[in-house]
Design a protein around this motif. Structure first.
Motif, PDB file in Angstrom:
ATOM      1  N   GLY A   1       0.819  -1.210   0.000  1.00 24.08           N
ATOM      2  CA  GLY A   1       0.000   0.000   0.000  1.00 24.08           C
ATOM      3  C   GLY A   1       0.852   1.257   0.000  1.00 24.08           C
ATOM      4  O   GLY A   1       0.524   2.253  -0.687  1.00 24.08           O
ATOM      5  N   LEU A   2       1.951   1.237   0.740  1.00 25.13           N
ATOM      6  CA  LEU A   2       2.829   2.406   0.784  1.00 25.13           C
ATOM      7  C   LEU A   2       3.548   2.615  -0.547  1.00 25.13           C
ATOM      8  O   LEU A   2       3.720   3.759  -0.999  1.00 25.13           O
TER       9      LEU A   2
ATOM     10  N   LYS B   1       1.945   7.076  -6.651  1.00 32.81           N
ATOM     11  CA  LYS B   1       0.888   8.045  -6.960  1.00 32.81           C
ATOM     12  C   LYS B   1       1.333   9.477  -6.677  1.00 32.81           C
ATOM     13  O   LYS B   1       0.981  10.407  -7.421  1.00 32.81           O
ATOM     14  N   LEU B   2       2.115   9.679  -5.612  1.00 31.25           N
ATOM     15  CA  LEU B   2       2.466  11.030  -5.166  1.00 31.25           C
ATOM     16  C   LEU B   2       3.790  11.530  -5.723  1.00 31.25           C
ATOM     17  O   LEU B   2       4.079  12.726  -5.623  1.00 31.25           O
ATOM     18  N   ALA B   3       4.612  10.654  -6.287  1.00 26.49           N
ATOM     19  CA  ALA B   3       5.948  11.048  -6.730  1.00 26.49           C
ATOM     20  C   ALA B   3       5.888  12.136  -7.794  1.00 26.49           C
ATOM     21  O   ALA B   3       5.054  12.081  -8.706  1.00 26.49           O
ATOM     22  N   PRO B   4       6.749  13.135  -7.719  1.00 27.35           N
ATOM     23  CA  PRO B   4       6.775  14.193  -8.740  1.00 27.35           C
ATOM     24  C   PRO B   4       7.072  13.621 -10.121  1.00 27.35           C
ATOM     25  O   PRO B   4       7.955  12.763 -10.269  1.00 27.35           O
ATOM     26  N   ALA B   5       6.364  14.101 -11.106  1.00 26.01           N
ATOM     27  CA  ALA B   5       6.559  13.601 -12.467  1.00 26.01           C
ATOM     28  C   ALA B   5       7.957  13.910 -12.983  1.00 26.01           C
ATOM     29  O   ALA B   5       8.512  13.168 -13.799  1.00 26.01           O
ATOM     30  N   CYS B   6       8.522  15.003 -12.482  1.00 25.52           N
ATOM     31  CA  CYS B   6       9.857  15.405 -12.933  1.00 25.52           C
ATOM     32  C   CYS B   6      10.963  14.698 -12.169  1.00 25.52           C
ATOM     33  O   CYS B   6      12.151  14.928 -12.413  1.00 25.52           O
TER      34      CYS B   6
ATOM     35  N   ASP C   1       8.699   1.041   7.984  1.00 26.50           N
ATOM     36  CA  ASP C   1       9.187   2.328   8.486  1.00 26.50           C
ATOM     37  C   ASP C   1       9.725   3.182   7.350  1.00 26.50           C
ATOM     38  O   ASP C   1       9.353   4.347   7.175  1.00 26.50           O
ATOM     39  N   VAL C   2      10.652   2.596   6.604  1.00 24.94           N
ATOM     40  CA  VAL C   2      11.329   3.351   5.544  1.00 24.94           C
ATOM     41  C   VAL C   2      10.331   3.779   4.474  1.00 24.94           C
ATOM     42  O   VAL C   2      10.325   4.938   4.031  1.00 24.94           O
ATOM     43  N   LEU C   3       9.465   2.861   4.068  1.00 29.66           N
ATOM     44  CA  LEU C   3       8.477   3.192   3.030  1.00 29.66           C
ATOM     45  C   LEU C   3       7.495   4.255   3.523  1.00 29.66           C
ATOM     46  O   LEU C   3       7.088   5.135   2.755  1.00 29.66           O
TER      47      LEU C   3
END
Length: 372
Positions: free
Chosen positions: A27-28, A34-39, A237-239
């Protein structure tokens, strides 16, 4: 009582297993995608333990296209300068001195030698697991001078401070410390000001933050607009830390957040901080790869000067020179990955390390050698 202890231990293990749950991890990862910047974005994991956790769990390969996880200067052995290593070697050559140190330090090469080589030549070098072990060595043999090699960040600095206070209370004058302790916020400011390195966010260290809390990092967000998340060391944790960073980037904000609430409080550990403040004062110090950084080191206060090994013995230190071809400095600044160093896996291996990043269990080069 034994049954109660077992129940408590079982509960802890069950809670810890949740941070390895594949379903939560999936899920993470989806949230990160989904949230990562396209650039794209460069996230630096500051802590060496995070570097190992990311490598061991294959997290670097799970990142979206364009997202780079860069290793930073979070390995205390790795950032110890050659001058400091040479100073420890000079102390080891001092008559009637026993060097007490953690195991990794024995193999770090200085300009012409190492503690391991000095031990083979007859120097008294003892591996210990805490500064209290060094205190016991001094108590057991009052005829010898015991020098503890104090290397580390804020995680270990309070332990050394307490050992010095204990030695003072016992009147133990054959115990002293070579202090090469460093504090993390100063190094992070140097990194975000490096014109050759574009860091978009920081995965902040869990161990250090149990001592200092979150507040010392807030300048990164407020002054430089760099988001940061303090997180733990299990895969989830890291994710979770990365997902929280991605949300900040997605929303266009910069905050310092805690994803490791089971270990870190915003204000840190007041007792540990008070011990550091009593025994040490901040000073300018040299980091391997980052150079000299004002206020980023700790030195023993004059009140406890008799426990400062350098002031006590004034050792003759040989001219310092860096190992030829070693790129540890560039690795620690995330200007290159370990496997981009021409010595990696050829002249430099864990069995025959050229630089400290291949020696330490938290070193980036050692992690790459083992997991990539």
């Amino acid at each position: 009582m034994a049954a109660l202890h077992k129940a408590s231990s079982d509960t802890f293990q069950d809670e810890l297993e949740a941070f390895k749950d594949p379903g939560l991890a999936k899920g993470l990862i989806e949230s990160i995608d989904k949230l990562a910047p396209a650039c794209g974005a460069t996230l630096m994991e500051v802590c060496g333990t995070h570097t190992v956790a990311i490598a061991r769990n294959g997290i670097r390969n799970l990142m979206p296209k364009g997202t780079r996880l860069a290793s930073g200067p979070g390995c205390p052995v790795c950032v110890t300068s050659n001058r400091d290593i040479d100073t420890v070697i000079a102390l080891a050559r001092t008559p009637n001195v026993t060097i007490a140190t953690f195991g990794d330090m024995t193999r770090v090469p200085g300009s012409t030698s190492s503690l391991l080589a000095e031990q083979a030549s007859g120097a008294n070098v003892r591996i210990v697991y805490s500064p209290l072990d060094a205190l016991r060595l001094a108590q057991d043999d009052p005829s010898r001078e015991v020098v503890f090699v104090g290397v580390g960040f804020e995680t270990t600095t309070p332990l050394v401070a307490m050992a010095i206070k204990r030695a003072d209370a016992l009147g133990l004058r054959n115990f002293s410390v070579f202090g090469a302790h460093k504090n993390m916020p100063g190094a992070l400011e140097a990194i975000v000001n490096d014109p050759q390195l574009q860091v978009d966010a920081l995965i902040l260290p869990g161990h250090v933050s149990t001592i200092i809390g979150a507040d010392p990092y807030r300048f990164l967000a407020e002054r430089y607009g760099i988001p940061g998340v303090i997180t733990g060391f299990e895969p989830v944790d890291v994710l979770q830390g990365i997902a929280m960073i991605m949300r900040q980037l997605h929303e266009g904000r910069a905050d310092i957040e805690i994803a490791y609430a089971r270990g870190v409080q915003p204000q840190g550990n007041p007792v540990a901080l008070a011990a550091i403040e009593e025994v040490f004062e901040t000073c300018e110090t040299t980091w391997r790869g980052l150079g000299s950084i004002p206020g980023s080191g700790y030195r023993i206060r004059n009140r406890y000067a008799c426990f400062d090994a350098v002031r006590k013995f004034d050792p003759a230190i040989e001219p310092t020179r860096d190992p030829k071809g070693c790129r540890c400095g560039d690795v620690l600044r995330a200007r290159m990955a370990p496997n981009e160093c021409p010595l990696f896996r050829t002249a430099c291996t864990p069995e025959n390390p050229v630089g400290p990043c291949m020696v330490s269990s938290e070193g980036s080069c050692a992690a790459y050698y083992r997991y990539y």
